[in-house]
Design an enzyme around this catalytic site. Sequence first.
Site, PDB file in Angstrom:
ATOM      1  N   HIS A   1       0.846  -1.198   0.000  1.00 19.99           N
ATOM      2  CA  HIS A   1       0.000   0.000   0.000  1.00 19.99           C
ATOM      3  C   HIS A   1       0.878   1.243   0.000  1.00 19.99           C
ATOM      4  O   HIS A   1       1.899   1.320   0.683  1.00 19.99           O
ATOM      5  CB  HIS A   1      -1.033  -0.024   1.128  1.00 19.99           C
ATOM      6  CG  HIS A   1      -0.552   0.299   2.503  1.00 19.99           C
ATOM      7  ND1 HIS A   1      -0.434   1.587   2.974  1.00 19.99           N
ATOM      8  CD2 HIS A   1      -0.212  -0.498   3.543  1.00 19.99           C
ATOM      9  CE1 HIS A   1      -0.041   1.560   4.246  1.00 19.99           C
ATOM     10  NE2 HIS A   1       0.109   0.306   4.607  1.00 19.99           N
TER      11      HIS A   1
ATOM     12  N   ASP B   1       5.397   2.956   7.182  1.00 17.52           N
ATOM     13  CA  ASP B   1       4.074   2.362   6.924  1.00 17.52           C
ATOM     14  C   ASP B   1       3.326   3.200   5.887  1.00 17.52           C
ATOM     15  O   ASP B   1       2.556   4.087   6.260  1.00 17.52           O
ATOM     16  CB  ASP B   1       3.283   2.275   8.227  1.00 17.52           C
ATOM     17  CG  ASP B   1       1.959   1.550   8.048  1.00 17.52           C
ATOM     18  OD1 ASP B   1       1.747   0.934   7.001  1.00 17.52           O
ATOM     19  OD2 ASP B   1       1.134   1.628   8.979  1.00 17.52           O
TER      20      ASP B   1
ATOM     21  N   GLU C   1      -5.472   1.789   1.795  1.00 16.27           N
ATOM     22  CA  GLU C   1      -5.341   0.626   2.677  1.00 16.27           C
ATOM     23  C   GLU C   1      -5.656   1.023   4.107  1.00 16.27           C
ATOM     24  O   GLU C   1      -6.315   0.287   4.852  1.00 16.27           O
ATOM     25  CB  GLU C   1      -3.918   0.057   2.599  1.00 16.27           C
ATOM     26  CG  GLU C   1      -3.734  -1.273   3.325  1.00 16.27           C
ATOM     27  CD  GLU C   1      -3.331  -1.138   4.788  1.00 16.27           C
ATOM     28  OE1 GLU C   1      -3.267  -2.155   5.480  1.00 16.27           O
ATOM     29  OE2 GLU C   1      -3.077  -0.006   5.250  1.00 16.27           O
ATOM     30  N   GLU C   2      -5.178   2.203   4.489  1.00 16.67           N
ATOM     31  CA  GLU C   2      -5.276   2.615   5.891  1.00 16.67           C
ATOM     32  C   GLU C   2      -6.714   2.881   6.343  1.00 16.67           C
ATOM     33  O   GLU C   2      -6.976   2.979   7.530  1.00 16.67           O
ATOM     34  CB  GLU C   2      -4.413   3.863   6.139  1.00 16.67           C
ATOM     35  CG  GLU C   2      -2.909   3.630   5.953  1.00 16.67           C
ATOM     36  CD  GLU C   2      -2.281   2.809   7.074  1.00 16.67           C
ATOM     37  OE1 GLU C   2      -3.030   2.255   7.907  1.00 16.67           O
ATOM     38  OE2 GLU C   2      -1.036   2.722   7.099  1.00 16.67           O
TER      39      GLU C   2
ATOM     40  N   HIS D   1       1.708   5.099  12.262  1.00 15.04           N
ATOM     41  CA  HIS D   1       0.487   5.907  12.205  1.00 15.04           C
ATOM     42  C   HIS D   1       0.630   7.248  12.941  1.00 15.04           C
ATOM     43  O   HIS D   1      -0.362   7.874  13.286  1.00 15.04           O
ATOM     44  CB  HIS D   1      -0.737   5.133  12.755  1.00 15.04           C
ATOM     45  CG  HIS D   1      -1.102   3.959  11.905  1.00 15.04           C
ATOM     46  ND1 HIS D   1      -2.159   3.113  12.201  1.00 15.04           N
ATOM     47  CD2 HIS D   1      -0.560   3.479  10.759  1.00 15.04           C
ATOM     48  CE1 HIS D   1      -2.238   2.177  11.271  1.00 15.04           C
ATOM     49  NE2 HIS D   1      -1.283   2.373  10.385  1.00 15.04           N
TER      50      HIS D   1
END
Length: 320
Positions: free
Chosen positions: A147, A159, A193-194, A288
Site C-alpha cells: 500500500h 508504513d 489501505e489505511e 500511524h
Amino acid sequence: MHPISTPGRPTADPRTSGPRTPRLRASSRLRRTTAALGLNAVLVGVLVGVPAAAAERRADLTPPVVTADEVMPHLDVLQRIADRSGGNRAHGTRGYRDSVAYVKAVLDRAGFRTTLHRFTHDGATSYNLLADWPGGDPEHVVFAGAHLDSVADGPGINDNGSGSAALLATALEVSKAGLRPDRHLRFAWWGAEEVGLVGSSAYVRDLPAAERERIDVYLNVDMAGTRNSGRWLVVHDDTAAAEAFEGYFAARNLPTIGIGIGGSDHVSFGDVGIPVGGFATGIDECTHAACDRVENVDPQTETISTNAVISTVWQLAARR
Ligand SMILES: [Zn+2]
C-alpha cells in the site's frame, strides 16, 4: 494496518553515525560478483556450445542484490511529497496522488506497462497503480503489492513507503536484468489501505473470475524497515512463498516468526482463495504517527527486506 506490535529500543542511525556497515559493503561486492558470474555463464555457454538463450536463462536465475543507495532515495522522495502536502500521503490527498505519479513515472521509464485502477471511497476518487512486466505466461501470474497511502496523521514512510520502495526497487531490478520470467510478473501499489483495505479489495472485486484464476500467488509487503524490529513476520499461506522468504532470512541468520493471513492487502486476495505470502517488520511507536518519517526507517533492515523480495520474486517467477 499491521499484523503484530514490535516494540523496540533506540540505536544509532547508520546513515548519520558513521561509515556504511560491512553488510552493505558486502552487498555491493556480491552485486559485482553476480554480474561477473552472469557474464561468465554467457561465455561458458558460447565455449561449450550451449545456446546463448539457455545460458542467459541460467544467468536469469541468480537474483541481483541491491544496496541501501538503490532503495532509500525513493523514501526521501515520498518524504518530500508528504512535507509539501500537509505532512501526509493519505487517501484523497495531493500527497497520495503525487506518490502515485512518482512511482508510475519511475516504472514507465523502466519499461513497465502501468495502469491506474480507479475507485471511490468516502467521496474521494483514488487509484491503485498496477505495473505489468511484459512477457511470462499470462496464465500464471506472480503478483506483488504494497500500500502506497499513509494515515492522515503522518507521512507513512515506514508504513508503508518502505514496502512501496522495496517493491519499486525490485521492479527496477527486473527491468535492469531484462528478466524473462516463466510466469508473468505484476506489481501493485494500493490506495486507501489505511481506511480498511479499500483499494486492494476494490481491485479484487473488479477482477473477472478468469483473471483471479490466473494469479498463482500474491505477495504483500507492509512495513519493511522498522527500526529495532530484529525479526521478519512471514505470512504462512502459500508454501512456496513462505519457504522462499524464510529460506532467505534463515540463510542470513535473521530471525522470523510465522504469521497467518491478516492485517494488510493480502487479505483482499486471500478472501477470494488466491494463495498469498509476504512479510512485515512490525510496528513501532511511530506507526500511524507524525514521526513516521524517513528517519524512522532503518536503512539496513529496509535493504535486507528489499533483497528478500527480489530473491523471492526471482525464485517464484522462474517456477511453474
Ligand atoms: Zn501498513
